[in-house]
Design a protein around this motif. Structure first.
Motif, PDB file in Angstrom:
ATOM      1  N   VAL A 103      13.875  23.396 -45.378  1.00 27.08           N
ATOM      2  CA  VAL A 103      14.673  22.596 -44.431  1.00 27.08           C
ATOM      3  C   VAL A 103      14.608  21.132 -44.904  1.00 27.08           C
ATOM      4  N   GLY A 104      15.456  20.826 -45.879  1.00 31.82           N
ATOM      5  CA  GLY A 104      15.421  19.509 -46.515  1.00 31.82           C
ATOM      6  C   GLY A 104      14.232  19.414 -47.462  1.00 31.82           C
ATOM      7  N   ALA A 105      14.275  18.383 -48.306  1.00 27.87           N
ATOM      8  CA  ALA A 105      13.133  18.125 -49.186  1.00 27.87           C
ATOM      9  C   ALA A 105      11.890  17.856 -48.343  1.00 27.87           C
ATOM     10  N   THR A 106      12.091  17.272 -47.176  1.00 27.37           N
ATOM     11  CA  THR A 106      10.963  16.908 -46.313  1.00 27.37           C
ATOM     12  C   THR A 106      10.090  18.113 -45.997  1.00 27.37           C
ATOM     13  N   GLU A 107      10.732  19.216 -45.638  1.00 25.94           N
ATOM     14  CA  GLU A 107       9.930  20.389 -45.271  1.00 25.94           C
ATOM     15  C   GLU A 107       9.241  20.986 -46.500  1.00 25.94           C
ATOM     16  N   THR A 129       6.143   3.350 -52.834  1.00 28.58           N
ATOM     17  CA  THR A 129       6.740   4.688 -52.822  1.00 28.58           C
ATOM     18  C   THR A 129       7.302   5.021 -51.443  1.00 28.58           C
ATOM     19  N   PHE A 130       7.908   6.189 -51.333  1.00 27.63           N
ATOM     20  CA  PHE A 130       8.552   6.655 -50.100  1.00 27.63           C
ATOM     21  C   PHE A 130       7.495   6.774 -49.002  1.00 27.63           C
ATOM     22  N   SER A 131       7.708   6.082 -47.883  1.00 32.56           N
ATOM     23  CA  SER A 131       6.623   5.936 -46.909  1.00 32.56           C
ATOM     24  C   SER A 131       6.245   7.229 -46.179  1.00 32.56           C
ATOM     25  N   LEU A 176       4.597  12.287 -57.325  1.00 32.62           N
ATOM     26  CA  LEU A 176       5.531  11.411 -58.036  1.00 32.62           C
ATOM     27  C   LEU A 176       6.905  11.504 -57.396  1.00 32.62           C
ATOM     28  N   ASN A 177       7.712  10.472 -57.587  1.00 31.66           N
ATOM     29  CA  ASN A 177       9.089  10.482 -57.104  1.00 31.66           C
ATOM     30  C   ASN A 177       9.945   9.671 -58.068  1.00 31.66           C
ATOM     31  N   PHE A 178      10.855  10.367 -58.749  1.00 32.24           N
ATOM     32  CA  PHE A 178      11.788   9.655 -59.621  1.00 32.24           C
ATOM     33  C   PHE A 178      13.083  10.433 -59.742  1.00 32.24           C
ATOM     34  N   SER A 180      13.340   6.749 -58.134  1.00 32.66           N
ATOM     35  CA  SER A 180      12.448   6.382 -57.034  1.00 32.66           C
ATOM     36  C   SER A 180      13.155   5.780 -55.833  1.00 32.66           C
ATOM     37  N   ASN A 181      12.748   6.248 -54.675  1.00 26.98           N
ATOM     38  CA  ASN A 181      12.947   5.519 -53.429  1.00 26.98           C
ATOM     39  C   ASN A 181      11.579   4.884 -53.156  1.00 26.98           C
ATOM     40  N   PRO A 182      11.416   3.595 -53.177  1.00 19.95           N
ATOM     41  CA  PRO A 182      12.435   2.569 -52.971  1.00 19.95           C
ATOM     42  C   PRO A 182      12.905   1.814 -54.198  1.00 19.95           C
ATOM     43  N   SER A 208       6.306  16.821 -57.681  1.00 22.44           N
ATOM     44  CA  SER A 208       7.309  15.914 -58.246  1.00 22.44           C
ATOM     45  C   SER A 208       8.568  15.971 -57.386  1.00 22.44           C
ATOM     46  N   ASP A 209       8.786  14.904 -56.647  1.00 26.05           N
ATOM     47  CA  ASP A 209       9.938  14.829 -55.742  1.00 26.05           C
ATOM     48  C   ASP A 209      11.104  14.232 -56.520  1.00 26.05           C
ATOM     49  N   GLU A 210      12.024  15.120 -56.903  1.00 25.51           N
ATOM     50  CA  GLU A 210      13.155  14.693 -57.744  1.00 25.51           C
ATOM     51  C   GLU A 210      14.470  14.828 -56.977  1.00 25.51           C
ATOM     52  N   ILE A 211      14.421  14.526 -55.689  1.00 24.63           N
ATOM     53  CA  ILE A 211      15.586  14.692 -54.812  1.00 24.63           C
ATOM     54  C   ILE A 211      16.776  13.843 -55.274  1.00 24.63           C
ATOM     55  N   TYR A 212      16.497  12.746 -56.018  1.00 25.04           N
ATOM     56  CA  TYR A 212      17.598  11.899 -56.514  1.00 25.04           C
ATOM     57  C   TYR A 212      17.967  12.200 -57.970  1.00 25.04           C
ATOM     58  N   SER A 213      17.508  13.337 -58.509  1.00 23.56           N
ATOM     59  CA  SER A 213      17.695  13.594 -59.949  1.00 23.56           C
ATOM     60  C   SER A 213      19.152  13.519 -60.389  1.00 23.56           C
ATOM     61  N   VAL A 238      19.996  19.340 -51.880  1.00 23.18           N
ATOM     62  CA  VAL A 238      21.387  18.869 -51.935  1.00 23.18           C
ATOM     63  C   VAL A 238      21.640  17.646 -51.053  1.00 23.18           C
ATOM     64  N   SER A 239      20.594  17.120 -50.400  1.00 26.24           N
ATOM     65  CA  SER A 239      20.793  16.012 -49.447  1.00 26.24           C
ATOM     66  C   SER A 239      21.473  14.814 -50.091  1.00 26.24           C
ATOM     67  N   LYS A 240      20.980  14.414 -51.249  1.00 28.01           N
ATOM     68  CA  LYS A 240      21.499  13.194 -51.871  1.00 28.01           C
ATOM     69  C   LYS A 240      22.625  13.517 -52.849  1.00 28.01           C
ATOM     70  N   SER A 241      22.532  14.646 -53.549  1.00 23.83           N
ATOM     71  CA  SER A 241      23.541  14.969 -54.566  1.00 23.83           C
ATOM     72  C   SER A 241      24.898  15.283 -53.947  1.00 23.83           C
ATOM     73  N   TRP A 247      22.444  18.385 -43.189  1.00 21.86           N
ATOM     74  CA  TRP A 247      22.501  19.845 -43.262  1.00 21.86           C
ATOM     75  C   TRP A 247      21.115  20.430 -43.462  1.00 21.86           C
ATOM     76  N   ARG A 248      20.191  19.640 -43.944  1.00 22.70           N
ATOM     77  CA  ARG A 248      18.777  19.991 -44.083  1.00 22.70           C
ATOM     78  C   ARG A 248      18.538  21.173 -45.036  1.00 22.70           C
ATOM     79  N   ILE A 249      18.976  21.031 -46.268  1.00 26.39           N
ATOM     80  CA  ILE A 249      18.655  22.051 -47.270  1.00 26.39           C
ATOM     81  C   ILE A 249      17.958  21.406 -48.468  1.00 26.39           C
TER      82      ILE A 249
HETATM   83  C1  LIG Z   1      12.106  10.220 -52.049  1.00 29.39           C
HETATM   84  C2  LIG Z   1      12.641  11.032 -50.940  1.00 29.39           C
HETATM   85  N1  LIG Z   1      12.179  12.282 -50.775  1.00 29.39           N
HETATM   86  C3  LIG Z   1      12.620  13.050 -49.771  1.00 29.39           C
HETATM   87  C4  LIG Z   1      13.554  12.593 -48.874  1.00 29.39           C
HETATM   88  C5  LIG Z   1      13.990  13.480 -47.763  1.00 29.39           C
HETATM   89  O1  LIG Z   1      15.001  14.346 -48.187  1.00 29.39           O
HETATM   90  P1  LIG Z   1      15.633  15.404 -47.190  1.00 29.39           P
HETATM   91  O2  LIG Z   1      16.650  14.694 -46.365  1.00 29.39           O
HETATM   92  O3  LIG Z   1      16.253  16.451 -48.087  1.00 29.39           O
HETATM   93  O4  LIG Z   1      14.528  15.953 -46.354  1.00 29.39           O
HETATM   94  C6  LIG Z   1      14.072  11.305 -49.002  1.00 29.39           C
HETATM   95  C7  LIG Z   1      15.049  10.782 -48.029  1.00 29.39           C
HETATM   96  O5  LIG Z   1      15.328   9.614 -47.934  1.00 29.39           O
HETATM   97  C8  LIG Z   1      13.602  10.496 -50.058  1.00 29.39           C
HETATM   98  O6  LIG Z   1      14.057   9.250 -50.230  1.00 29.39           O
END
Ligand SMILES: Cc1ncc(COP(=O)(O)O)c(C=O)c1O
Length: 400
Positions: A103-107, A129-131, A176-178, A180-182, A208-213, A238-241, A247-249
């Motif tokens: 349910v989103g990258a968050t879950e 990094t992402f808080s 890791l996150n790249f 990167s947010n922020p 490795s959080d690559e949600i923005y890949s 698919v949240s950012k792409s 939609w939370r996937i």
């Molecule tokens: C680095 C990072 N990871 C994860 C998320 C959350 O993604 P999602 O909406 O798919 O849960 C965000 C959202 O801003 C983000 O910036």
């Protein structure tokens, strides 16, 4: 509204104490009250979901796909995810045992950290990094350990990683996150491989959080999972792409042994992702049209980024290589207010532009502001005009 009985609030889980007051949220709530404010504070795409993806979800509803699906996601969605990760990043995952739809990258992040962490464990992260990570680690009773990367252009170096590992006595994971947010900074293949070489010698798991890949501008994204598959839990989605945040996937992929446990955490938390949203994500990941959607959005982000970087650089802001996601993380010029929180409040109150104070993203973020360029060209142009006005006024009244 009924009032909660005081005794019910007495012995709540203490790991949550103090976690609600995120300074970024507090700032955003304040900024929202200002009339006519332009908020460049939001971390989500401003595009609508493409029509063919919406239609796939509508079809799913009309076809009565209304029953519980497999916890890890429908087989065809996992297959589409495996194909997507293979085509785009050369990764090799078995959709039956090594991938779950979350349910989103968050879950996915939550399931990964729930699986790995025991109270007292430590998680090492390059900072800022992402808080959200801080909070997800703390609710597991574990400790976030930050390595300030401001001296290396916000790129985590092998030397910093080694020094960070040496500081820890209960290190369980590196997060890791790249891109990167922020910071908007990302890593090339050589940089990823150099970090992987350090971690290969350890028994530490990498998340490795690559949600923005998919939002990588110059060059191609090189996944951490390509360099160190046996130790990596990869997060994507698919949240950012595809501008599908609501939609939370999301996706999580990793070695089968670890994924068996991650899947339990996922199942206990949410049972499964929702069917219409999975149908939309399937359409997004498995069609050529879905690929083109991302390319069109990326081309638009690039124009916006170039506008913002040009304008802010001319004003004297320092912006380290903003090569991914949709953020710039800018150093406040030395002749303006140096405290990032004070700067952002002053700017929003006087000229109605909301940027986020960088210190809220962890050590190394102080003295910086984060700007999201996931906003219309009109809003960005007007925001840059207001920022210029603010800077000019400040300089005019503060020069000796
Ligand atoms: C680095 C990072 N990871 C994860 C998320 C959350 O993604 P999602 O909406 O798919 O849960 C965000 C959202 O801003 C983000 O910036």
């Amino acid at each position: 509204m009924p009032k909660t009985k005081p005794s019910l609030l007495k012995d709540l889980d203490h790991t949550y104490d103090g976690l609600g007051a995120n300074p970024i949220r507090v700032f955003d709530a304040e900024a929202s009250k200002i009339p006519n404010v332009i908020k460049l504070s939001l971390g989500e795409p401003d595009f609508n979901v493409p029509e063919h993806i919406k239609q796939a979800a509508i079809d799913s509803i009309n076809n009565d796909e209304s029953h519980y699906g497999p916890s890890n996601g429908w087989p065809k969605v996992r297959q589409a995810a495996a194909d997507f990760l293979s085509d785009r990043y050369g990764l090799d995952y078995d959709p039956n045992t090594e991938i779950a739809v979350t349910v989103g990258a968050t879950e996915g992040l939550h399931a990964a950290l729930d699986t790995l962490l025991n109270p007292g464990d430590q998680v090492l992260m390059p900072s800022p990094t992402f808080s959200l990570y801080d909070q997800l680690i703390r609710i597991n009773g574990a400790e976030p350990v930050y390595v300030d990367t401001s001296s290396t252009g916000f790129v985590f170096t092998p030397e910093q990683l080694k020094a960070g590992i040496a500081r820890c006595d209960h290190l369980k994971a590196v997060l890791l996150n790249f891109p990167s947010n922020p910071t908007g900074v990302t890593y090339n293949e050589a940089q990823v491989r150099a970090l992987a070489d350090v971690l290969r010698e350890t028994d530490v798991t990498v998340i490795s959080d690559e949600i923005y890949s998919e939002l990588t501008y110059d060059g191609t994204h090189f996944s951490f999972a390509k360099a160190l598959p046996e130790q990596t839990l990869l997060i994507n989605g698919v949240s950012k792409s595809h501008a599908m945040t609501g939609w939370r996937i999301g996706l999580i992929a990793g070695p089968a042994e670890l994924m068996r446990r991650v899947s339990l955490a996922h199942a206990f938390n949410v049972t499964s992702a929702s069917n219409p949203a999975m149908a939309g994500a399937y359409e997004a990941m498995s069609t050529e049209e879905g690929r083109q959607d991302t390319l069109a959005m990326k081309a638009e982000y690039l124009k916006r980024r170039d506008l913002v970087v040009a304008k802010m650089s001319a004003m004297g802001f320092g912006i380290p290589n903003p090569n991914g996601a949709f953020y710039v993380f800018a150093k406040i010029p030395a002749d303006l207010i140096q405290d990032d929180t004070e700067f952002c409040y002053d700017l929003v109150r006087k000229n109605a532009v909301a940027l986020i104070p960088g210190g809220g993203f962890g050590p190394g973020g102080e003295g910086h502001v984060r700007l999201s360029y996931a906003a219309s060209m009109d809003n960005l142009t007007e925001a840059m005009r207001r920022l210029q006005e603010y800077v000019d006024d400040y300089r005019a009244t503060h020069t000796a």
